[in-house]
Design a protein around this motif. Structure first.
Motif, PDB file in Angstrom:
ATOM      1  N   HIS A 106       0.861  -1.192   0.000  1.00 37.53           N
ATOM      2  CA  HIS A 106       0.000   0.000   0.000  1.00 37.53           C
ATOM      3  C   HIS A 106       0.890   1.232   0.000  1.00 37.53           C
ATOM      4  O   HIS A 106       2.116   1.132   0.081  1.00 37.53           O
ATOM      5  CB  HIS A 106      -0.894   0.010   1.249  1.00 37.53           C
ATOM      6  CG  HIS A 106      -0.119   0.109   2.527  1.00 37.53           C
ATOM      7  ND1 HIS A 106       0.548  -0.960   3.083  1.00 37.53           N
ATOM      8  CD2 HIS A 106       0.151   1.164   3.333  1.00 37.53           C
ATOM      9  CE1 HIS A 106       1.172  -0.571   4.181  1.00 37.53           C
ATOM     10  NE2 HIS A 106       0.948   0.714   4.353  1.00 37.53           N
ATOM     11  N   ASP A 108       1.311   5.072   2.046  1.00 39.27           N
ATOM     12  CA  ASP A 108       0.849   5.733   3.268  1.00 39.27           C
ATOM     13  C   ASP A 108       0.111   7.025   2.941  1.00 39.27           C
ATOM     14  O   ASP A 108       0.440   7.718   1.977  1.00 39.27           O
ATOM     15  CB  ASP A 108       2.034   6.017   4.190  1.00 39.27           C
ATOM     16  CG  ASP A 108       2.388   4.810   5.045  1.00 39.27           C
ATOM     17  OD1 ASP A 108       1.684   3.791   4.946  1.00 39.27           O
ATOM     18  OD2 ASP A 108       3.373   4.894   5.804  1.00 39.27           O
ATOM     19  N   GLN A 119       8.923   8.228   4.181  1.00 39.49           N
ATOM     20  CA  GLN A 119       8.786   7.593   5.493  1.00 39.49           C
ATOM     21  C   GLN A 119      10.192   7.462   6.059  1.00 39.49           C
ATOM     22  O   GLN A 119      11.114   7.064   5.344  1.00 39.49           O
ATOM     23  CB  GLN A 119       8.214   6.184   5.362  1.00 39.49           C
ATOM     24  CG  GLN A 119       6.847   6.139   4.772  1.00 39.49           C
ATOM     25  CD  GLN A 119       6.694   4.878   3.970  1.00 39.49           C
ATOM     26  OE1 GLN A 119       7.486   4.584   3.085  1.00 39.49           O
ATOM     27  NE2 GLN A 119       5.682   4.121   4.283  1.00 39.49           N
ATOM     28  N   HIS A 255       4.717  -0.259  -0.044  1.00 37.76           N
ATOM     29  CA  HIS A 255       5.376  -1.007   1.019  1.00 37.76           C
ATOM     30  C   HIS A 255       4.356  -1.852   1.773  1.00 37.76           C
ATOM     31  O   HIS A 255       3.149  -1.600   1.715  1.00 37.76           O
ATOM     32  CB  HIS A 255       6.104  -0.065   1.995  1.00 37.76           C
ATOM     33  CG  HIS A 255       5.162   0.811   2.756  1.00 37.76           C
ATOM     34  ND1 HIS A 255       4.608   1.941   2.231  1.00 37.76           N
ATOM     35  CD2 HIS A 255       4.634   0.681   4.000  1.00 37.76           C
ATOM     36  CE1 HIS A 255       3.794   2.490   3.106  1.00 37.76           C
ATOM     37  NE2 HIS A 255       3.781   1.739   4.195  1.00 37.76           N
TER      38      HIS A 255
END
Ligand code: FE2
Length: 286
Positions: A106, A108, A119, A255
């Motif tokens: 998915h 974020d 991230q 990720h």
């Protein structure tokens, strides 16, 4: 604080099982991540999409120290819990994020008004070698560069509605094209939240509704995409070591996580860094 340029030091490496991204190691004893120039790291993260900083002297021992460092990268995306998400198993979990199950690929911020560019992960405690818990990364630019033209033409016509209950800090409904332009340079990237595996324990299962695909096309589409998503040329599973710091490009990568042994020591911290300008989530406006 003194910083040391990265590019003129023999500190950049590739790992045997690293199909993309960079491994960066210290060049002298006691070197900390904070001693690497953030401007150079940011440029490398945009170029290589994944940076693994391993073997540096630990300095991010708590949320405030990690937050202070992350502020140097840009505007931190704040959540109801603050800047730092503690990613570890909750024995009373209601969502897969805090369970020990796998987490499908998915991106974020997909259910939020803004989507972070990076991230920043800090590994406070790694699981043991045989306990699983790798964080998985998929280089969608490389996947799309390899896809046959007719596949790309089909994918450009597909949109997907995702729905999930908001039982923790995210949830709701969004409708996103499968291919979207990277907000930085307009290159195509893939936005997809894989369905959870069937017949396995999975807390708070999300639903997918495809647009632009006939119902009889869905099974083949999912199988074909699933195989491409796990092509080792584009897919990397990161086995954590204590004090690893990882920076991932949330605009071009997807990720997820591999399952891990319940009650093991795995404890990551994650901070989101916004791009400039801040990326608005257009999938949410539909
Ligand atoms: Fe995530």
């Amino acid at each position: 604080m003194n910083t040391h340029a990265i590019n003129d030091k023999p500190s950049l490496h590739t790992m045997d099982n690293l199909p993309f991204g960079l491994l960066i190691r210290p060049t002298f004893s006691g070197q900390t991540v904070e001693q690497l120039p953030v401007s150079e790291l940011r440029a490398l993260a945009r170029e290589h999409h994944l940076l693994i900083l391993r073997g540096f002297a630990p300095t991010f021992v708590d949320s405030p120290s990690l937050t202070r460092y992350a502020e140097q990268w840009g505007t931190i995306k704040m959540w109801p819990f603050g800047a730092v998400l503690d990613v570890r198993e909750h024995l009373d979990a209601t969502d897969h994020i805090f369970d020990h199950s796998s987490v499908p690929l998915h991106w974020d911020g997909m259910y939020k008004p803004t989507i972070p560019e990076f991230q920043l992960f800090n590994c406070l405690k790694a699981p043991a070698e045989n306990q699983g818990g790798c964080t998985t990364f998929l280089n969608t630019r490389a996947l799309l560069a390899d896809a046959p033209p007719e596949r790309l033409e089909l994918w450009k016509t597909i949109e997907v509605t995702y729905r999930i209950q908001k039982v923790v800090h995210y949830g709701g409904e969004v409708c996103s094209p499968l291919l979207v332009p990277d907000p930085r340079d307009g290159q195509w990237v893939l936005r997809y939240n894989q369905p959870a595996e069937k017949d396995t324990r999975f807390l708070n299962r999300h639903a997918l509704e495809y647009h632009g695909l006939a119902p009889e096309q869905v099974a083949h589409f999912e199988q074909d995409l699933h195989e491409r998503l796990h092509d080792p040329r584009f897919f990397y599973a990161h086995a954590w070591q204590q004090h690893d710091v990882v920076i991932a490009d949330n605009f071009s990568l997807l990720h997820g996580r591999e399952a891990f042994t319940s009650r093991c020591t795995r404890h990551l911290q994650r901070v989101h860094i916004h791009g400039s300008p801040v990326c608005t989530n257009t999938a949410l406006k539909r």
